[in-house]
Design a protein around this motif. Structure first.
Motif: not given
Lengths: 199, 199
Positions: A82-86, A138-139, A145-147, A189-190
DNA sequence: TTTTATTTACGTTACGTTTCGTAATTAAAT
DNA sequence: ATTTAATTACGAAACGTAACGTAAATAAAA
């Protein structure tokens, strides 16, 4: 216009001399700090003559930047998932790298560098902005990916994530550590609409 | 035009620093020779900073000349009596003085000096030509006393007596010693019509 | 009279270049 | 193919100046 042959007459420049000077420069940066990185000091420690040093680099500042780029550790493995992990993995890597002696010398070297110098631009791209570019990639991947939805202003978001790292590095008013990295990522992330609230 | 007061504001120049530099310069000239008299060497030996040395002398050459003038021994007592005695005593003194380490450094300093420099002119007058001027006065006194007739060309006679001393000093092809001095005086007296033949 | 400010000299260190003799290469001559 | 000449880089040492912090003086302010 005739195609000029490279100038190969005469004594060739010595790669060994150049390497010795760079090695000495790295040692001085790590042992004594950026402020003690002078041409005289590098010449004394490496045994390379000052004329030879000036033939390779314009001044001590450019030598410092070259030394710091030369000593860069291998690029860390990108996280997956997931984005947050990366994003957290990447920012954590940058923070960890900057929280070292080398990181601090990088900050000083950049602060002291001549803004118009091509060496400074190369140094900034290689050592500072490369992290920011990874963030941008990354963004982009997360959007595809639709995240997350595409951010309204990606440049500002990137600055708000990465600038504080550099800020703490140079100013030193608060710690540049893993807690700071985690908080930074959470806030980022927020901003991206991928925060905890969205579960 | 108003009469300007000497500039006495601020830290006064240090006579001690100047003396230490001159002393070190004399030591280097005597111990190592003119070729090793460099600003860096004088600074290292005396502890006087290079900026201070450059504030007193334009370059190493001028410092060398100043040092050699400073170290000049007291003027020898003039001989009395006949022309031949007085001339022989004077030339012998000069030859003896030049046949020393200091004498040799004088020759080198003058050879290397900038011809247009006022310091060079002062040095030449003080250290080289002063002997020649004493010779001129000695000849004048002998003419007045009726010992010899007035020479046709005093300047050429003086050159023929004193130039060979300097020539042997710089070229070193033959000894600069008392025998040479005696022979030089004998020939000079012959030129002046005051030789042994005239009894 | 005392204290503070200003001015000028000091030495250290660094700067960046020049000179010199030597070394390492390629080009030219033999 | 070998030797010599020419070219370019090397390091050591010196050059002469700039920047910096400190010291020693005089001038101004309190």
């Amino acid at each position: 216009m005739s195609q000029d042959k490279p100038n190969t007459r005469g004594r060739p420049p010595s790669k060994a001399a150049r390497s010795k000077a760079l090695k000495a420069a790295v040692e001085i940066l790590m042992d004594l700090g950026f402020g003690r990185l002078t041409i005289d000091a590098v010449a004394a420690r490496s045994g390379v003559g000052k004329p030879t040093i000036y033939r390779n680099w314009a001044n001590a500042s450019e030598l410092a930047m070259a030394a710091l780029m030369e000593s860069q550790p291998t690029e860390p493995v990108q996280a997956t998932g997931a984005l947050s992990e990366r994003l957290e993995h990447q920012v954590m890597s940058i923070v960890t790298a900057f929280a070292t002696t080398r990181g601090r010398q990088i900050g000083l070297a950049l602060a002291a560098a001549d803004r118009d110098s091509e060496m400074t631009r190369a140094f900034r791209n290689r050592v500072i902005l490369s992290g920011r570019e990874i963030g941008r990639a990354t963004i982009s991947q997360a959007v595809k990916a639709g995240e997350i939805a595409a951010p309204r202003d990606t440049e500002v978001v990137l600055d708000m994530i990465y600038a504080p790292i550099f800020y703490r590095l140079l100013v030193g008013h608060l710690p540049l550590d893993r807690d700071f990295a985690a908080a930074l990522v959470a806030q980022g992330l927020a901003l991206l609409g991928a925060g905890d609230q969205r579960g």
